[in-house]
Scaffold this motif. Structure first.
Motif, PDB file in Angstrom:
ATOM      1  N   GLN A 132      -4.889  -0.643  -6.733  1.00  0.00           N
ATOM      2  CA  GLN A 132      -4.225   0.652  -6.816  1.00  0.00           C
ATOM      3  C   GLN A 132      -4.010   1.037  -8.280  1.00  0.00           C
ATOM      4  O   GLN A 132      -4.209   0.235  -9.177  1.00  0.00           O
ATOM      5  N   MET A 142      -5.829  -5.830  -2.838  1.00  0.00           N
ATOM      6  CA  MET A 142      -5.256  -4.493  -2.962  1.00  0.00           C
ATOM      7  C   MET A 142      -5.472  -3.993  -4.388  1.00  0.00           C
ATOM      8  O   MET A 142      -5.033  -4.621  -5.355  1.00  0.00           O
ATOM      9  N   TYR A 166       0.846  -1.189   0.000  1.00  0.00           N
ATOM     10  CA  TYR A 166       0.000   0.000   0.000  1.00  0.00           C
ATOM     11  C   TYR A 166       0.884   1.242   0.000  1.00  0.00           C
ATOM     12  O   TYR A 166       1.754   1.398   0.863  1.00  0.00           O
TER      13      TYR A 166
END
Length: 513
Positions: free
Chosen positions: A250, A248, A151
């Motif tokens: 992104q 995740m 992250y």
């Protein structure tokens, strides 16, 4: 004199970095040696050379335009800017018009010396190439971290917080995570986004921005008009965010170039998606059902709810979704019907026929079939009913502790505020404004705390397996069939036109099993 240092080179252990001090010392000595008076020292620390919005940089340019001084002195041209466009605009364009001489000591660049322009242009190109290479290297490092599922954001999404042991890993924030679970549960029950936002506000639950501010996570300054209320946009974002499943995601947006701060959306197939990087708040099955519900483009009624079969019923002839209409004529019982949307929208052209059917009759028909399949196809096993950890109770307990701590802080702040007024540090007007703000915030926290206490008193204790078995058997009677079960089992319901002679009407159900 102008000095600048970017964030990457900054020495965080000094209040003002050694490099800035060195630049000032060098430039001051240079000015004194040449017998020049120093008008002002402008300094931008923690700013990139490509940033045209540097505060002191722009103050200096404003003063130069007003002819407050004659010379701009920098250690090097790169301190002034690394952007070739700004070199041409100011050093070679506006400075001569304003009567400003530009000197970069380390580069031997001086606009008063003839034949020096090419050297300055070469310096400008080299500085811009450096900036471009630096930007590319930073992007490559970030892309590598994204591919590895690390992250890299500043603040995690609502429901998570950064792991104290690893800034590139996120962990569950129990208090906010319980609110996220409740939002998904309400969505499964058929509540629309606006209805969910209203229920959250009625419960006194602060919005994500207010929640972060209350916990001291600086994520921008809240405006005076921000009352910590939820809205349907925030709810929509939470319901669509795959990160709650432990994946995740992104790279959804990117800068146009290293020279611009403008962000553009990235196609979904180019996002960085890595599964299993953090603990999920919502399981994949629940998330998939919610996405299915949302994709049905259901429309809520006046109470913010959707009917049991909303978005699933189609016209058997044209394939259009059936829309709901309600007969509200005085003197008649209130009844809702479904009819072909193409028929309703095509006006006088009547591109299809009505295909009208009573909604309550259709809902009962589908509910009966679901009850039949549950009775004949599903056998309840004790292993299916392991008592679950009561995350809701744990989250309430955590929130109660947090609120109690915040109330104590507000009480101490009010005492300090009064002492500051008595000692003359605050005017009556300042005291009145701050006091009102503190009292409003204290009242909001007390209201939320009282609601949590009430919820605690009415919250059932964890059930034992025998109790769960009895409760499950009762629920499996399906006296009221929940919408999430309908969405999970039914692919579509097709309605045929009613036979005017016999009154018969065909209903065809396509199941998912």
């Amino acid at each position: 004199m102008y000095a600048r240092l970017s964030k990457e080179d900054e020495d965080k252990h000094q209040p003002e970095s050694e490099s800035i001090q060195n630049q000032k010392s060098l430039l001051t000595a240079y000015a004194i040696d040449h017998g020049w008076d120093i008008y002002s020292i402008y300094c931008d620390e923690d700013y990139s050379g490509a940033d045209s919005f540097r505060p002191d940089f722009n103050r200096m340019l404003s003063a130069a335009k007003r002819k407050k001084f004659h010379i701009i002195l920098c250690k090097s041209q790169s301190r002034f800017t690394r952007d070739m466009e700004l070199v041409e605009k100011y050093i070679h364009g506006l400075f001569p018009i304003w009567g400003i001489r530009f000197i970069a000591v380390a580069d031997n660049a001086d606009t008063e010396v003839k034949g020096n322009k090419k050297a300055r242009q070469i310096n400008g190109l080299v500085n811009e190439w450096y900036l471009e290479d630096l930007s590319e290297n930073v992007r490559m490092v970030f892309d590598l971290k994204r591919r590895e599922g690390q992250y890299i954001g500043g603040f995690p999404i609502y429901g998570y917080k950064k792991d104290p042991a690893n800034k590139n890993h996120i962990i569950i924030d129990p208090e906010a995570a319980e609110v996220v679970r409740q939002i998904f549960q309400w969505s499964l029950e058929g509540h629309g986004k606006q209805s969910i936002a209203h229920m959250l506000n009625e419960s006194g639950i602060p919005s994500p921005s207010r929640y972060k501010a209350d916990h001291g996570w600086t994520c921008g300054i809240l405006s005076k008009t921000d009352h910590g209320l939820w809205n349907k946009t925030t709810v929509w974002r939470i319901l669509h965010n795959e990160m709650y499943t432990g994946t995740m995601v992104q790279g959804r947006r990117k800068k146009v170039s290293y020279k611009s701060k403008v962000l553009i959306d990235v196609p979904e197939d180019q996002w960085y998606r890595v599964e299993g990087t953090h603990e999920p708040i919502i399981d994949r099955e629940t998330f998939a059902v919610v996405q299915r519900n949302l994709s049905l483009r259901t429309k809520a009624d006046g109470r913010g709810e959707v009917h049991l079969l909303s978005g699933l019923v189609k016209c058997m002839d044209c394939g259009s979704t059936m829309s709901k209409v309600t007969d509200c004529r005085q003197g008649r019982p209130r009844r809702s019907y479904l009819r072909c949307k193409l028929y309703a929208d095509s006006g006088k052209a009547k591109l299809c026929t009505r295909h009208s059917i009573r909604l309550d009759k259709l809902e009962e028909l589908i509910s009966d079939r679901i009850r039949y399949y549950v009775r004949t196809c599903y056998k309840l096993e004790p292993l299916d009913l392991q008592p679950k950890r009561d995350t809701h109770r744990e989250a309430l307990e955590q929130e109660r502790k947090t609120l109690a701590a915040q109330l104590e802080k507000r009480s101490q702040a009010l005492k300090t505020l009064y002492l500051d007024k008595v000692s003359g540090l605050l005017t009556d007007g300042q005291f009145s404004e701050l006091n009102q703000s503190f009292l409003e915030e204290k009242a909001r926290l007390e209201q939320r705390l009282s609601k949590i206490d009430a919820e605690f008193s009415g919250h059932e204790k964890p059930q034992q397996q025998a109790d769960l078995m009895e409760r499950a058997k009762e629920l499996l009677k399906l006296e009221t069939v929940p919408r999430e079960l309908v969405v999970a089992l039914v692919d579509k319901v097709e309605i045929g036109e009613r036979n005017p002679d016999t009154g018969e009407q065909q209903v065809r159900v396509t199941w998912k099993f």
